[in-house]
Design a protein around this motif. Structure first.
Motif, PDB file in Angstrom:
ATOM      1  N   SER A 156       0.828  -1.216   0.000  1.00 39.91           N
ATOM      2  CA  SER A 156       0.000   0.000   0.000  1.00 39.91           C
ATOM      3  C   SER A 156       0.853   1.252   0.000  1.00 39.91           C
ATOM      4  O   SER A 156       0.582   2.200  -0.741  1.00 39.91           O
ATOM      5  CB  SER A 156      -0.927   0.017   1.217  1.00 39.91           C
ATOM      6  OG  SER A 156      -1.882  -0.994   1.113  1.00 39.91           O
ATOM      7  N   LEU A 157       1.900   1.274   0.827  1.00 39.05           N
ATOM      8  CA  LEU A 157       2.787   2.434   0.875  1.00 39.05           C
ATOM      9  C   LEU A 157       3.500   2.636  -0.460  1.00 39.05           C
ATOM     10  O   LEU A 157       3.638   3.760  -0.936  1.00 39.05           O
ATOM     11  CB  LEU A 157       3.813   2.283   2.004  1.00 39.05           C
ATOM     12  CG  LEU A 157       3.269   2.431   3.423  1.00 39.05           C
ATOM     13  CD1 LEU A 157       4.316   1.994   4.438  1.00 39.05           C
ATOM     14  CD2 LEU A 157       2.826   3.855   3.695  1.00 39.05           C
ATOM     15  N   ALA A 158       3.951   1.526  -1.071  1.00 37.33           N
ATOM     16  CA  ALA A 158       4.650   1.628  -2.357  1.00 37.33           C
ATOM     17  C   ALA A 158       3.712   2.169  -3.433  1.00 37.33           C
ATOM     18  O   ALA A 158       4.096   3.046  -4.219  1.00 37.33           O
ATOM     19  CB  ALA A 158       5.201   0.258  -2.764  1.00 37.33           C
ATOM     20  N   LEU A 159       2.474   1.679  -3.477  1.00 31.83           N
ATOM     21  CA  LEU A 159       1.517   2.170  -4.465  1.00 31.83           C
ATOM     22  C   LEU A 159       1.151   3.630  -4.217  1.00 31.83           C
ATOM     23  O   LEU A 159       1.026   4.407  -5.163  1.00 31.83           O
ATOM     24  CB  LEU A 159       0.264   1.298  -4.479  1.00 31.83           C
ATOM     25  CG  LEU A 159       0.425  -0.054  -5.168  1.00 31.83           C
ATOM     26  CD1 LEU A 159      -0.801  -0.923  -4.947  1.00 31.83           C
ATOM     27  CD2 LEU A 159       0.726   0.115  -6.642  1.00 31.83           C
ATOM     28  N   ASP A 160       1.000   4.007  -2.942  1.00 36.30           N
ATOM     29  CA  ASP A 160       0.717   5.413  -2.620  1.00 36.30           C
ATOM     30  C   ASP A 160       1.854   6.310  -3.083  1.00 36.30           C
ATOM     31  O   ASP A 160       1.628   7.387  -3.631  1.00 36.30           O
ATOM     32  CB  ASP A 160       0.493   5.600  -1.117  1.00 36.30           C
ATOM     33  CG  ASP A 160      -0.846   5.082  -0.643  1.00 36.30           C
ATOM     34  OD1 ASP A 160      -1.720   4.808  -1.494  1.00 36.30           O
ATOM     35  OD2 ASP A 160      -1.013   4.942   0.586  1.00 36.30           O
ATOM     36  N   PHE A 161       3.086   5.860  -2.864  1.00 36.71           N
ATOM     37  CA  PHE A 161       4.242   6.656  -3.268  1.00 36.71           C
ATOM     38  C   PHE A 161       4.284   6.809  -4.788  1.00 36.71           C
ATOM     39  O   PHE A 161       4.500   7.902  -5.306  1.00 36.71           O
ATOM     40  CB  PHE A 161       5.542   6.034  -2.760  1.00 36.71           C
ATOM     41  CG  PHE A 161       6.750   6.806  -3.179  1.00 36.71           C
ATOM     42  CD1 PHE A 161       7.013   8.048  -2.635  1.00 36.71           C
ATOM     43  CD2 PHE A 161       7.616   6.311  -4.132  1.00 36.71           C
ATOM     44  CE1 PHE A 161       8.120   8.789  -3.028  1.00 36.71           C
ATOM     45  CE2 PHE A 161       8.730   7.032  -4.535  1.00 36.71           C
ATOM     46  CZ  PHE A 161       8.977   8.278  -3.975  1.00 36.71           C
TER      47      PHE A 161
END
Length: 170
Positions: A156-161
């Motif tokens: 989720s963090l990678a996709l948000d970034f």
């Protein structure tokens, strides 16, 4: 694109919660087909370069020199291909470690509508997400451990970034 490593390192730290205790991300790096690995950040200020670059080209300077000594052990051609298509099914050699692709998917960014390519890489008990945004930019996100909760949260963090990058025009 001529990124400033310190600024990008701070962007990685901020967006991937690397300053927070219990972050699911151990380290992250930004890669472009044009510049190679140009920024890395580790949790709690840890030096993240050893996870992504081999040898002295990463040490101290913060930026490796393309074609330098440190690049020989890494699969730079395959890394560049990551930014053009999918992670090679044969895997990638990153900092002397062979990572095998476990899965690959295309995700539509809800803000920009652009397609983000997401691949899960594994090496033994370690897991890394690779997300390709547009214009030859990839983010590598090393998960802290291999618990499903950390893997999901780091995804989720990678996709948000990468959604942030797409919104910035990358």
């Amino acid at each position: 694109m001529s990124p400033v490593t310190e600024q990008w390192g701070e962007v990685l730290r901020t967006h991937l919660a690397l300053g927070e205790e219990g972050s699911p991300v151990l380290a992250a790096a930004a890669f472009s087909a044009e510049a190679g690995f140009f920024a890395a950040a580790g949790r709690g200020g840890e030096d993240a370069w050893p996870y992504f670059r081999t040898g002295a080209s990463a040490a101290g300077s913060g930026v490796g020199t393309p074609g330098g000594e440190g690049d020989r052990a890494d699969d730079i051609e395959a890394l560049c291909t990551v930014c053009e298509e999918a992670v090679h099914s044969r895997g990638l050699r990153i900092a002397g470690t062979l990572w095998q692709r476990e899965s690959r998917e295309l995700v539509s960014d809800v803000v920009t509508g652009s397609e983000l390519e997401l691949a899960l890489l594994r090496e033994g008990g370690r897991v890394m997400w690779v997300v390709r945004a547009g214009q030859g930019i990839c983010t590598f996100v090393l998960v802290d451990g291999d618990s499903e909760a950390h893997i999901t949260e780091a995804r989720s963090l990678a996709l948000d970034f990468d959604s942030f990058l797409a919104g910035q025009g990358y």
